[in-house]
Design an enzyme around this catalytic site. Sequence first.
Site: not given
Ligand code: ADP
Length: 174
Positions: A9, A31, A33
Amino acid sequence: MQLTIAPGDITATHADAVVNAANSTLLGGGGVDGAIHRRGGPEILAECRRLRETDLPEGLPAGQAVATTAGRLPARWVIHTVGPVWAKTIDKSDTLASCYRESLKVAAGLGARTVAFPAISAGIYGWPMEDAARIAVETCHAMADEVGGTVDEVLFVPYGDTAEAAFRAALAHL
Ligand code: ADP
């Protein structure tokens, strides 16, 4: 400049700067963000709002990057970048590469020695993980000469086994 894989994470990652896969509004989303804003607290959003009222009235275009406080995260800064939405018929690889390049330039400008990246665009924005990981790793590797005087280590933070395997394969192919 060392390239490291640090699965998990990203909101718990210890790095000077953590990169957020934001959207153009900078006002939060799902996600990674959503996770960054939840864990980092309201200070991050407050600074994003100020950016929208001043330098970025139209929002942040895809491929660019901007820094804010990291609020309550272990990091010192969050660098927000906007990945391209994956499209079958249009190659947006250069925009995705630009996210990594511009984020690293912002990080170096701040004096960040360690920078952590999620797999930008590989979640809600639909980019195939293997290709997203390859672009991430190759682009950061190619930036070593430009930012390596400041940035000692880039941490790739894959979230889940598929992502981790993709990043390990990309790093092995360098
Ligand atoms: P985007 O809109 O750019 O695709 P996302 O947040 O939906 O961004 O996803 C980008 C990547 O971050 C995905 O592989 C997702 O699984 C991952 N992700 C989601 N939450 C976390 C987190 N807490 N830490 C690291 N990676 C994460």
